[in-house]
Design a protein around this motif. Structure first.
Motif, short mmCIF file in Angstrom:
data_model
loop_
_atom_site.label_atom_id
_atom_site.label_comp_id
_atom_site.label_asym_id
_atom_site.label_seq_id
_atom_site.Cartn_x
_atom_site.Cartn_y
_atom_site.Cartn_z
N HIS A 259 -12.31 -6.16 -5.72
CA HIS A 259 -11.74 -7.50 -5.91
C HIS A 259 -12.31 -8.18 -7.15
CE1 HIS A 259 -12.38 -6.92 -1.43
NE2 HIS A 259 -11.06 -6.92 -1.52
N THR B 116 -7.72 -4.40 -6.61
CA THR B 116 -6.76 -5.36 -6.07
C THR B 116 -6.87 -6.66 -6.86
OG1 THR B 116 -8.10 -6.62 -4.47
CG2 THR B 116 -7.36 -4.42 -3.79
N TYR C 192 -3.37 -2.90 -6.28
CA TYR C 192 -3.28 -2.51 -4.87
C TYR C 192 -3.36 -3.77 -4.00
CZ TYR C 192 -3.61 2.45 -5.94
OH TYR C 192 -3.34 3.72 -6.41
N ASP D 201 -4.65 -6.37 -1.51
CA ASP D 201 -5.95 -6.82 -1.01
C ASP D 201 -5.99 -6.68 0.51
OD1 ASP D 201 -8.42 -8.02 -0.71
OD2 ASP D 201 -7.71 -10.05 -1.13
N LEU E 46 -6.83 -1.67 1.02
CA LEU E 46 -7.25 -0.61 0.13
C LEU E 46 -7.79 0.59 0.91
CD1 LEU E 46 -7.35 -0.35 -3.00
CD2 LEU E 46 -9.80 -0.82 -2.84
N ASP F 61 -12.42 -2.83 1.89
CA ASP F 61 -11.94 -2.58 0.53
C ASP F 61 -13.08 -2.12 -0.38
OD1 ASP F 61 -9.43 -3.39 1.30
OD2 ASP F 61 -9.39 -5.21 0.08
#
Length: 241
Positions: free
Chosen positions: A18, A46, A87, A89, A92, A132
């Motif tokens: 992120h 993401t 991608y 959030d 992932l 993620d």
């Protein structure tokens, strides 16, 4: 494990799940690398569209907001090469598709060193082990070995995009339960703070941001055996040469 000397490093690729992940975990260290003339590139898996304070932005608005904030944060650090893989959030996974996308970035950037998240769950700091984060870390490690260096892996990257195999020398993992390398960032703590303030959708509501970061950093410094009052970031070093 002792890392390679920074003088041996020309390029660093930072891969995270992120926007703001790497800035919380490593921006004080990254700032020092940039100051030394090392080229640093960011890749975000993401857009972080599930993050932020409730009702401040709609979920539809959030990707553009967080991309803008990450680019502004990178500008503070002196970094202009920022890629978003887009991608979703919160969804992932360490898929072959994500692995290939990271291989593409490794072969494009040709980094000597990669910074990524730990693929191992940290039971002492569950926040570091967001699903993620684990997926981004696992896919990055898989991309480093065996795929990025293997001429028989994802051959279309070489045939269609001209991206030659590349061997990464080492990986620095953030958020690992057992870090073995601590970087004194006391001199770049102000840059770290300024960088994180650019992620306003995530940090503006936190009136204790500076104290929180300082406390984290001083705890890392203590674990690393640095003098009292110093501030540090912590990593697990993996030799992948």
């Amino acid at each position: 494990m002792e890392p390679l000397a920074d003088s041996e490093i020309k390029r660093v690729l930072v891969v995270n799940a992120h926007p703001d992940d790497s800035d919380f975990g490593a921006s004080g260290t990254i700032a020092q690398w940039v100051q030394k003339g090392i080229e640093v590139t960011y890749v975000l898996c993401t857009n972080g569209d599930q993050g932020g304070e409730e009702s401040e932005y709609t979920k539809e608005e959030m990707p553009a907001v967080r991309q803008r904030e990450q680019r502004a944060a990178c500008a503070v650090l002196g970094i202009s090469d920022v890629t978003f893989l887009n991608y979703v959030d919160g969804h992932l996974e360490a898929t072959i598709a994500l692995r290939k996308d990271i291989v593409r970035q490794i072969r494009r950037v040709k980094p000597d060193r990669i910074v990524c998240q730990s693929p191992e769950r940290n039971w002492e700091r569950i926040g570091a082990s967001h699903p993620d984060h684990l997926a981004a870390g696992e896919a990055t490690i898989q991309a480093v070995y065996p795929d990025a260096r293997n001429p028989y892996a994802f051959t279309d990257l070489m045939e269609n995009e001209g991206l030659q195999p590349w061997k990464v020398k080492e990986v620095w993992m953030q958020g690992h339960a057992h870090p073995d390398h601590f970087v004194d960032i006391t001199s770049t703590f102000d840059i770290k703070l300024k960088t994180l303030k650019e992620h306003a959708s995530q940090t503006a509501h936190n009136t204790e941001l500076e104290n929180m970061l300082r406390e984290w950093g001083q705890r890392n410094a203590s674990f690393g055996g640095l003098p009292e009052g110093r501030i540090a970031e912590a990593f697990k070093i993996v030799n992948t040469n």
